[in-house]
Every structure is written in C-alpha cells, then in structure tokens.
Design a protein around this motif. Structure first.
Motif, PDB file in Angstrom:
ATOM      1  N   TRP A  34       0.843  -1.184   0.000  1.00  0.00           N
ATOM      2  CA  TRP A  34       0.000   0.000   0.000  1.00  0.00           C
ATOM      3  C   TRP A  34       0.878   1.233   0.000  1.00  0.00           C
ATOM      4  CZ3 TRP A  34      -5.398   0.132   0.016  1.00  0.00           C
ATOM      5  CH2 TRP A  34      -6.000  -1.130   0.037  1.00  0.00           C
ATOM      6  N   GLY A  81      -9.383   6.464   0.186  1.00  0.00           N
ATOM      7  CA  GLY A  81      -9.043   6.428  -1.237  1.00  0.00           C
ATOM      8  C   GLY A  81      -7.677   6.996  -1.561  1.00  0.00           C
ATOM      9  N   ASP A  82      -7.027   7.679  -0.597  1.00  0.00           N
ATOM     10  CA  ASP A  82      -5.689   8.220  -0.820  1.00  0.00           C
ATOM     11  C   ASP A  82      -4.620   7.133  -0.809  1.00  0.00           C
ATOM     12  OD1 ASP A  82      -6.739  10.798  -0.922  1.00  0.00           O
ATOM     13  OD2 ASP A  82      -6.334  11.184   1.209  1.00  0.00           O
ATOM     14  N   ARG A  84      -3.452   3.422  -1.957  1.00  0.00           N
ATOM     15  CA  ARG A  84      -3.784   2.461  -3.012  1.00  0.00           C
ATOM     16  C   ARG A  84      -2.919   1.224  -2.901  1.00  0.00           C
ATOM     17  NH1 ARG A  84      -3.236   5.040  -8.536  1.00  0.00           N
ATOM     18  NH2 ARG A  84      -3.296   2.917  -9.239  1.00  0.00           N
ATOM     19  N   ARG A  85      -3.518   0.111  -3.315  1.00  0.00           N
ATOM     20  CA  ARG A  85      -2.814  -1.167  -3.310  1.00  0.00           C
ATOM     21  C   ARG A  85      -2.101  -1.331  -4.631  1.00  0.00           C
ATOM     22  NH1 ARG A  85      -3.535  -5.780  -5.585  1.00  0.00           N
ATOM     23  NH2 ARG A  85      -5.597  -5.233  -6.336  1.00  0.00           N
ATOM     24  N   GLY A  97      -4.192  11.120 -10.379  1.00  0.00           N
ATOM     25  CA  GLY A  97      -5.187  10.212  -9.834  1.00  0.00           C
ATOM     26  C   GLY A  97      -5.957  10.839  -8.695  1.00  0.00           C
TER      27      GLY A  97
END
Length: 170
Positions: A34, A81-82, A84-85, A97
C-alpha cells in the motif's frame, strides 16, 4: 519493495516553459503493498508520505527549485481512497489520480537561461507515528481513524530516491 523513477522529455526543451517531468512508483516486491501519492502537505514536508523534489543546475550543483515553504500548516485529512494497493509489478504516477496533487516544484520550474538542469525526487514513508499521516483538520471520528491507521500500517516504512534526471533547455 518500492522503486521510484523519474521520466522526462527525449530532447532539449524550449526556454520559458516547464519540462514534462513525471514520476513513477513501482512495486518491485513479491507481495501487494500500500502507498499514497502526493497529498496536501507531502511536498513541503508537512505530512507523510513526504515527496521531496529538487532541481539543481547540473554544471555547478546549485539548487534552482525546491518546494515552497508552507503558507498554512494545516493539511487536508487522509481519506481511505488516498492509499492504493499495488500488486507486484504494478506502478502508478504519484502526482496523478484521485486525491493526488502535482509535484509543484517540477510543474513550476521554468529556467530563464539555457543549460542542463538535474531533477531529483525522494519519497519517505518513515513517519515516527502513523498519526502523522492523518492531516491537520477535518480528522475522522474514532472508528474511521482506526481504519485509516490500519491502512497506514500496511505501507512499507522506507525512503527511496529516484536516479537523477537531466534535462537540457535551449
């Protein structure tokens, strides 16, 4: 494991405009990880992750662009949402993004004289406390806070530096 790479234009750039320089983060490990892109306060060191860009004159090493000092020490809240995987081999541009901000140091650097300029970028996720990722206002309630801190705990603690990128301006 993370890899940080800078990409730039293929040839000399005209004076009077910024060069199209972008960054990429790649998961070079064997497991999902992450990570967050450039968030409010990331570039000027107010919050984590820290993206620290500089531009120097390639001839003499003098710094010609760095993050501007923060005008306001308050930064927006971290949102789920900040983060990301990234699967193994997957990459993304941390300045684009949802929730991400451009690297203003690169976007605003416009040389006034010809020369070769060296772009550099480092990323650090090594906050002393996970709470340092949360932001400075609009903080979530306790249950949402604990969920965010659990996501932050999945971020590898590391500092990576991209190989410098030289750009010629004429």
């Amino acid at each position: 494991m993370l890899d940080l790479v800078l990409y730039g234009p293929g040839g000399p750039q005209p004076l009077g405009r910024p060069a199209p320089v972008r960054a990429e983060i790649r998961n070079t490990g064997s497991r999902d990880l992450w990570i967050a892109g450039v968030l409010d306060g990331s570039e000027n060191g107010l919050r984590w992750p820290r993206y620290l860009p500089t531009v120097t004159c390639a001839e003499d090493g003098g710094v010609v662009a760095r993050p501007a000092p923060a005008e306001d020490p308050l930064v927006g809240p971290l949102r789920p949402g900040d983060l990301r995987r990234l699967a193994p081999g997957e990459s993304f541009d941390p300045a684009t993004g949802p929730g991400c901000l451009p690297l203003m140091t690169f976007a605003h650097f416009v040389p006034q004289r010809p020369g070769r300029f060296r772009y550099a970028l480092s990323l650090s996720t090594e906050a002393a406390r996970p709470e340092e990722w949360l932001g400075g206002f609009g903080l979530p309630d306790d249950s949402e806070r604990e969920a965010l801190l659990a996501l932050v705990a999945r971020v590898p603690r590391t500092t990576v530096t991209a190989a410098p990128l030289d750009v010629d301006f004429r």
